[in-house]
Design an enzyme around this catalytic site. Sequence first.
Site, mmCIF file in Angstrom:
data_model
loop_
_atom_site.group_PDB
_atom_site.id
_atom_site.type_symbol
_atom_site.label_atom_id
_atom_site.label_comp_id
_atom_site.label_asym_id
_atom_site.label_seq_id
_atom_site.Cartn_x
_atom_site.Cartn_y
_atom_site.Cartn_z
ATOM 1 N N TYR A 1 0.861 -1.186 0.000
ATOM 2 C CA TYR A 1 0.000 0.000 0.000
ATOM 3 C C TYR A 1 0.895 1.233 0.000
ATOM 4 O O TYR A 1 1.837 1.325 0.784
ATOM 5 C CB TYR A 1 -0.888 0.014 1.247
ATOM 6 C CG TYR A 1 -1.830 1.201 1.307
ATOM 7 C CD1 TYR A 1 -2.886 1.327 0.404
ATOM 8 C CD2 TYR A 1 -1.652 2.208 2.252
ATOM 9 C CE1 TYR A 1 -3.750 2.412 0.456
ATOM 10 C CE2 TYR A 1 -2.521 3.292 2.308
ATOM 11 C CZ TYR A 1 -3.559 3.394 1.410
ATOM 12 O OH TYR A 1 -4.415 4.467 1.459
ATOM 13 N N ASP B 1 9.309 3.040 -0.028
ATOM 14 C CA ASP B 1 8.225 3.679 0.710
ATOM 15 C C ASP B 1 8.409 3.299 2.174
ATOM 16 O O ASP B 1 7.998 2.221 2.616
ATOM 17 C CB ASP B 1 6.867 3.219 0.170
ATOM 18 C CG ASP B 1 5.717 3.882 0.915
ATOM 19 O OD1 ASP B 1 5.975 4.633 1.876
ATOM 20 O OD2 ASP B 1 4.556 3.637 0.534
ATOM 21 N N LYS C 1 4.011 8.979 9.046
ATOM 22 C CA LYS C 1 3.725 8.344 10.337
ATOM 23 C C LYS C 1 4.683 8.814 11.440
ATOM 24 O O LYS C 1 4.508 9.917 11.927
ATOM 25 C CB LYS C 1 3.671 6.832 10.156
ATOM 26 C CG LYS C 1 2.518 6.493 9.182
ATOM 27 C CD LYS C 1 2.127 5.055 9.031
ATOM 28 C CE LYS C 1 0.845 4.987 8.210
ATOM 29 N NZ LYS C 1 0.842 4.089 7.083
HETATM 30 C C1 LIG Z 1 0.209 4.612 5.685
HETATM 31 C C2 LIG Z 1 1.016 4.389 4.474
HETATM 32 C C3 LIG Z 1 0.924 5.246 3.354
HETATM 33 C C4 LIG Z 1 -0.099 6.327 3.263
HETATM 34 O O1 LIG Z 1 0.076 7.324 4.188
HETATM 35 P P1 LIG Z 1 -1.178 8.304 4.511
HETATM 36 O O2 LIG Z 1 -0.577 9.293 5.461
HETATM 37 O O3 LIG Z 1 -2.238 7.444 5.087
HETATM 38 O O4 LIG Z 1 -1.569 8.920 3.221
HETATM 39 C C5 LIG Z 1 1.798 5.041 2.315
HETATM 40 N N1 LIG Z 1 2.706 4.057 2.347
HETATM 41 C C6 LIG Z 1 2.818 3.218 3.386
HETATM 42 C C7 LIG Z 1 3.860 2.156 3.373
HETATM 43 C C8 LIG Z 1 1.982 3.348 4.474
HETATM 44 O O5 LIG Z 1 2.074 2.476 5.492
#
Ligand SMILES: *Cc1c(COP(=O)(O)O)cnc(C)c1O
Length: 415
Positions: free
Chosen positions: A128, A223, A251
């Site tokens: 994701y 990511d 995060k």
């Molecule tokens: C949570 C997450 C996202 C998206 O971040 P948001 O702040 O919810 O838009 C993208 N990549 C990874 C790996 C994530 O865990």
Amino acid sequence: MPGGVSSPVRAFGSVGLDPFFASRGVGPRIFDAEGRGYLDYVLSWGPLILGHAHPVVVDAVQRAAADGMSFGACNSREVELAERLAEWVPSVEVVRFVNSGTEATMSAVRLARAATGRDLLLKFEGCYHGHADSFLVAAGSGVATLGLPNSPGVPDAVSALTVTVPYNDLEAVDAAFARHGDRIAATIVEPVAGNAGLIAPRAGFLSGLRERCTQGGALLIFDEVMTGFRVARGGAQERFGIAPDLTTLGKVVGGGLPVAAYGGSRDLMKWVAPAGPMYQAGTLSGNPLGMAAGLAQLDELERLDPFDALETAAADLVEGIVAAARARGVPACGQALGSMWGVYFTEGPVLNFDDAKQVDTEFFAKHYRACLERGLFFAPSAFEAGFVSTAHTSEDIAETVASVGDALDRATGVA
Ligand SMILES: *Cc1c(COP(=O)(O)O)cnc(C)c1O
């Protein structure tokens, strides 16, 4: 609000419940509107590596707020946090702040397309990267199949630019490069997959990606929105010793406020406006409260150096849950990496999303409900990583393992 929520998984639909309403959080616990406390392993889906309302973070935000909520002008806290990221994250020399992980990944892909002059994106099934159009693409069957939208509203013309392959499968990556190599701008990957449960990279997977991207003239995007400051101080790239071209962070970097970032080498980041022609902007980007929260949380991480202790706590939790399940004849496997952890109710091993999908989701939902009743808040989905924070004590972990055992008795019909 559609479905009653501001983000879909909060609705608890997959576990057949109505969600609770959070009223406050303290350390490892979250409290609902009726005052019931839960040991929290969701931690706002990752940001709260120090637990809820850590005094150092709260104090920093309160002081920043008193100076003004937003400036729309440069502020010194941005510079400080940018310097911290460049110092901690090995491949990052220059960063741009944004407001969500989605914005970070979306912008990183735009940058990769700008820098390579190519248009395809290679991503992995079950990973994701936020909700931008390019990422909402289901895996086509077979290798290097061009995807179809799995969300209405994503135009075919956009999803056709995303190629998906199974995680941990370098042969599939080779096939994708063989077929589309001269069009692939970037490969984007969660270096530890945390949005399909927890799937660790196999030995050689990340280095294999690095080689193939370099050979194929594509950029490698890590990511690290979830893994950053979590699987090691410098993220997965430090832990596994791989240098991606671009990194996305989110995060933990914002301490619970809406902060994210993307970064890379000086040379690549020169593309970003106003240094270069690739446009990307944000009214609230680099917000002083967010910067203050992020800085305070990272400073505290620096002071505590908790990464080994967090991994021990997460590993104890996983081992305890897996043992409790197996003792009751429930197949289970799991793993911890830093403060990320995951348990699957399936024999395993889980190396990709198809393996993850072998879990018994009905059993998971039953078990989930029994856990919630016993004051444990896990992600309401069989396909999400869990977290631990520095606020979780070994007693909390032991209490959790015992309660999970009771919940398993309930879910298996013993109690
Ligand atoms: C949570 C997450 C996202 C998206 O971040 P948001 O702040 O919810 O838009 C993208 N990549 C990874 C790996 C994530 O865990």
